[in-house]
Write a protein that holds these residues in place. Structure first.
Motif, PDB file in Angstrom:
ATOM      1  N   PRO A  69      17.819  31.707   7.434  1.00 33.62           N
ATOM      2  CA  PRO A  69      16.600  32.051   8.571  1.00 33.62           C
ATOM      3  C   PRO A  69      15.359  31.303   9.077  1.00 33.62           C
ATOM      4  CG  PRO A  69      16.584  32.258   5.959  1.00 33.62           C
ATOM      5  CD  PRO A  69      17.335  31.055   6.314  1.00 33.62           C
ATOM      6  N   THR A 110      22.324  34.501   4.961  1.00 34.39           N
ATOM      7  CA  THR A 110      21.741  34.169   6.205  1.00 34.39           C
ATOM      8  C   THR A 110      20.950  33.051   6.012  1.00 34.39           C
ATOM      9  OG1 THR A 110      19.630  34.855   6.527  1.00 34.39           O
ATOM     10  CG2 THR A 110      19.699  35.375   4.602  1.00 34.39           C
ATOM     11  N   TYR A 164      11.555  38.342   5.412  1.00 35.01           N
ATOM     12  CA  TYR A 164      11.813  38.326   4.577  1.00 35.01           C
ATOM     13  C   TYR A 164      11.499  36.810   3.834  1.00 35.01           C
ATOM     14  CZ  TYR A 164      12.918  38.928  -0.373  1.00 35.01           C
ATOM     15  OH  TYR A 164      13.316  38.447  -1.517  1.00 35.01           O
ATOM     16  N   TRP A 165      12.145  35.755   4.648  1.00 32.94           N
ATOM     17  CA  TRP A 165      12.724  34.752   4.297  1.00 32.94           C
ATOM     18  C   TRP A 165      11.415  33.742   4.210  1.00 32.94           C
ATOM     19  CZ3 TRP A 165      14.978  34.843  -0.495  1.00 32.94           C
ATOM     20  CH2 TRP A 165      16.415  35.355  -0.386  1.00 32.94           C
ATOM     21  N   PRO A 207      16.887  41.108  -0.176  1.00 35.53           N
ATOM     22  CA  PRO A 207      17.106  39.740  -0.888  1.00 35.53           C
ATOM     23  C   PRO A 207      18.576  39.365  -1.099  1.00 35.53           C
ATOM     24  CG  PRO A 207      15.679  40.889  -1.628  1.00 35.53           C
ATOM     25  CD  PRO A 207      15.585  41.605  -0.440  1.00 35.53           C
ATOM     26  N   PRO A 223      15.839  43.250   5.542  1.00 33.16           N
ATOM     27  CA  PRO A 223      15.310  42.780   4.562  1.00 33.16           C
ATOM     28  C   PRO A 223      15.630  43.107   3.230  1.00 33.16           C
ATOM     29  CG  PRO A 223      13.986  44.519   6.070  1.00 33.16           C
ATOM     30  CD  PRO A 223      14.975  44.514   5.819  1.00 33.16           C
ATOM     31  N   ASP A 253      12.692  42.051   8.982  1.00 27.64           N
ATOM     32  CA  ASP A 253      13.966  41.596   8.957  1.00 27.64           C
ATOM     33  C   ASP A 253      13.820  40.170   8.104  1.00 27.64           C
ATOM     34  OD1 ASP A 253      13.078  39.601  10.470  1.00 27.64           O
ATOM     35  OD2 ASP A 253      14.350  40.003  12.590  1.00 27.64           O
ATOM     36  N   GLN A 254      15.266  39.824   8.023  1.00 26.41           N
ATOM     37  CA  GLN A 254      15.518  38.839   6.916  1.00 26.41           C
ATOM     38  C   GLN A 254      15.161  37.509   7.343  1.00 26.41           C
ATOM     39  OE1 GLN A 254      20.209  38.062   7.471  1.00 26.41           O
ATOM     40  NE2 GLN A 254      20.668  38.991   5.402  1.00 26.41           N
ATOM     41  N   THR A 311      13.888  45.556  -0.816  1.00 25.20           N
ATOM     42  CA  THR A 311      13.000  44.030  -0.911  1.00 25.20           C
ATOM     43  C   THR A 311      13.201  44.046  -2.013  1.00 25.20           C
ATOM     44  OG1 THR A 311      10.920  45.273  -0.696  1.00 25.20           O
ATOM     45  CG2 THR A 311      12.059  43.633   0.976  1.00 25.20           C
TER      46      THR A 311
END
Lengths: 218, 505
Positions: B293, B291, B153-154, B286, B284, B149-150, A109
């Motif tokens: 989201p 992706t 995260y977003w 960036p 996750p 996960d993605q 991250t």
């Protein structure tokens, strides 16, 4: 544990009356006055606990609000993105860098992506990956010279200005400079509408000589 | 045998003498309930509580394995899914349990609203219930974040971007929410603490108060048209109703709660078994930007609303609308604490429920297929349908290539495939003339970017030549520029008459 028959409720009711504590009486034999010594001590104990609570609250709030009390500048530093020669003129390329502020368990991250546009010569633009609408990652399409956002359909032109969709402004742009042939950006926090620092160009571009040289040496 | 029974009773009596719980528990269980309220309509609150208990148990079990570290959370989810015995099943129950809990809480709230149960003396029960709804949604959102996960995260990025719009202290709020300058290790730790300690603790306390008030004030009576709630007379009327005709909650009403709760638990298990756990989707990281989201089901409507709001209205709406809605819900029982309870005498209430339900349903549906989002892979993944290429000139075919290469398909569908951000182009030539198309392509407008800089003159010419052939499968009549016909047919003589003598336009 004893399993002998227990007296139970009925038995307890039959037992002899329990001697009660002597009633607190005023010297005159009347009802207890409100401002007795005990009630004063009780109030004093409340005040004491209130004071201790206030003393405790200071470090607790300081700890809790720690991240919010730091100024933007404390998070930011100059990060090298690569040699100027790595970015062909007229092209826009995706570059990853490691965030300058990291902790041990950040994992992937702490990787941050950004778009580097080499306009020509020493002219660069470095855009944040985050859409100015709600922060989703925008993608560059060299064929149509557009950045497009997958979330709510925001679109930006190649110079980062707003083309269409819900964003109310253009892409966030990092402050950048070229030091010893290397492209550097001043970054370190997630760009949002609240931190204008990343899109406002400084009046005088001051090259971060000392910090940059340190980073190069390391 | 008799000795054993005595012995068991002796142990019970030993505990009871010290705990003294028999009396309050039996009184609570047998509290008189209005007979018609022992109904299948009154089972949602207890079902929500049972689901909450399921979430606590499965949550603790997941916490045995889950690692709340940004660097390792995703791997620990994969480990749960694939390595831990029945780990996938526990994750699935917890995920589906969450969806069911939000749904049941919403149904419970709707039922209470339509039955007027929030009126005197149950105002505070409703107000605590509003907080229970908010905390339940908070649990759903923070739980979605822990599925690191993605999307998670977003989703956090969207949350931070919304926070950043708060006037004056937006930046500080973002750092407070993220625990640092970016979405990283401390962000996940914060949401872990919220999801596992803070929100459950507050929820348990609020549920306890909520249930206590139901016992203390009694179950709402079945509403009857014309039976008016008045603060002066209600207490006496309710006491009269329960003391003369009331039935004990256990067993007369409780069996329905128990059966419904069992059915709901079984549904959760069935969904978990058939549909499996939610995610995790991609890592996750960036730096991986390929992706799209999307939030979880119960937040899709917000996602849709955010896509449709005009940019200038967005920030005020984001902060004013939720405040108005929450304050409105909190004030409802204080403003409308008396009067009719029955839905047939409260048309505005029924209309509100209908409008809110339809609006949420429509936005959720839109959120499932996101017609506002460009489809990023469409230009390279969806071929031009062959019937749009047959019998076309080389220039027109070149235009088809331009259409494909310049990512037009990301927003415009052809033959039912492609983005839905802009209109489908299958019959564009029946709606727009050549001049209008050139203007639209070069200058954009109406949510379309201008392609003037991205297209050469030759490319524009080819593209518009191709677009001019798109008149649907039935080859409908093309759009006509009326002014051009006029000039060519000589009808322009009419204005010429009006023009000053000696001058020709």
């Amino acid at each position: 544990m004893s399993t002998a028959p227990e007296p139970g409720h009925a038995a307890s009711q039959q037992s002899a009356p329990v001697p009660t504590e002597p009633q607190i009486a005023s010297p005159h034999g009347g009802p207890v006055h409100r401002d007795s010594r005990r009630s004063f001590l009780f109030k004093l104990s409340l005040v004491l606990n209130g004071a201790v609570g206030a003393v405790l609250a200071v470090p607790i709030l300081g700890y809790l609000l720690g991240p919010a009390l730091k100024r933007d500048q404390e998070f930011k530093s100059w990060i090298p993105l690569g040699a100027v020669g790595d970015f062909p003129e007229g092209e826009t390329r995706l570059v990853d860098y490691r965030n300058p502020v990291v902790t041990a368990d950040d994992g992937a991250t702490a990787n941050v992506a950004c778009w580097v546009r080499h306009v020509q010569g020493d002219q660069f633009q470095v855009f944040a990956i985050n859409c100015a609408h709600l922060g989703c990652p925008v993608r560059w399409f060299p064929q149509s010279h557009l950045f497009m956002c997958p979330c709510h359909g925001g679109a930006y032109y190649e110079d980062g200005s707003r083309a269409s969709g819900p964003p109310e402004r253009g892409l966030f742009e990092y402050q950048h400079s070229i030091v010893n042939g290397k492209l550097m950006i001043n970054a370190g926090q997630m760009p949002t509408l609240s931190n204008r620092a990343c899109n406002q160009k400084p009046l005088i571009q001051i090259a971060p000589t000392s910090s940059v040289q340190n980073e190069e040496r390391s | 045998m008799a000795g054993l029974k005595d012995r068991a009773f002796g142990i019970y009596a030993w505990f009871e003498r010290r705990l003294g719980l028999e009396k309050p528990i039996s009184e609570a269980a047998a509290h008189p309930t209005p007979p018609r309220s022992a109904s299948w309509w009154y089972v949602f609150g207890s079902a929500a509580t049972v689901l909450f208990m399921l979430q606590i148990v499965t949550g603790i079990l997941l916490a045995l394995v889950y690692t709340p570290s940004a660097g390792e959370a995703w791997a620990s989810l994969e480990f749960l899914n694939h390595q831990v015995t029945l780990g996938w099943f526990l994750r699935a129950i917890h995920g589906w349990g969450s969806d069911f809990m939000v749904a049941i809480v919403l149904i419970h709230m709707t039922q209470v609203f339509l039955f007027g149960a929030y009126k005197y003396p149950r105002e505070l029960t409703w107000i605590i219930g509003v907080f229970l709804l908010l905390f339940t949604l908070g649990m759903a959102f923070t739980g979605q974040v822990l599925r690191f996960d993605q999307d998670s995260y977003w989703g956090l990025g969207i949350g931070a971007s919304i926070m950043s719009r708060v006037p004056w202290i937006g930046g500080q709020l973002v750092h407070f929410m993220l625990g640092g300058p970016i979405i990283a290790g401390q962000t996940l730790s914060r949401f872990f603490a919220l999801h596992v300690f803070i929100l459950p603790g507050v929820l348990i306390a609020c549920v306890a108060v909520h249930v206590w008030m139901v016992l203390h004030l009694g179950v709402n009576e079945w509403p009857m048209p014309g039976r008016i709630v008045s603060k002066a007379t209600y207490d006496g009327e309710y006491h009269e109703l329960t003391s003369t005709t009331g039935v004990p909650f256990v067993p007369d009403a409780a069996w329905k709660d128990a059966v419904f709760a069992a059915a709901i638990l079984l549904s959760v298990v069935a969904c978990a078994l058939f549909f499996g756990p939610f995610g995790p989707s991609g890592v996750p990281d960036p730096a991986i930007i390929q992706t799209a989201p999307k939030p979880d089901f119960f937040f899709l409507w917000i996602y849709a609303v955010l896509a449709y709001l005009p940019p200038e209205l967005e920030t005020p709406f984001l902060f004013i609308a939720p405040t108005v809605v929450i304050v409105g819900m909190l004030l409802l029982p204080l403003v409308a604490g008396e009067g009719e309870k029955h839905w047939s005498r409260r048309p505005v209430a029924v209309l509100m429920v209908a409008v809110i339900a339809v609006a949420l349903g429509v936005f959720t549906h839109l959120g499932t297929y996101t017609p506002w989002s460009p489809i990023m892979e469409s230009w390279s993944g969806d071929p031009t349908p062959t019937y749009f290429l047959k019998g076309r000139s080389p220039l027109e075919r070149q235009g088809a290539l331009v259409l494909q290469n310049k990512q037009c398909r990301n927003c415009h569908a052809l033959g039912g495939r492609g983005g839905m951000r802009g209109p489908a182009l299958d019959a564009i030539a029946t709606r727009m003339t050549e001049d209008q198309m050139i203007r639209q392509v070069l200058q954009g407008g109406g949510n379309m970017p201008a392609y003037g800089k991205a297209l050469s003159a030759a490319e524009t010419r080819a593209l518009v030549a191709f677009l001019m052939t798109l008149r649907g499968k039935d080859n409908l009549a093309p759009a006509i520029d009326a002014s051009r016909t006029l000039t060519q047919s000589g009808a322009m003589r009419v204005p010429m008459v009006r023009a000053p003598a000696g001058k020709t336009p």
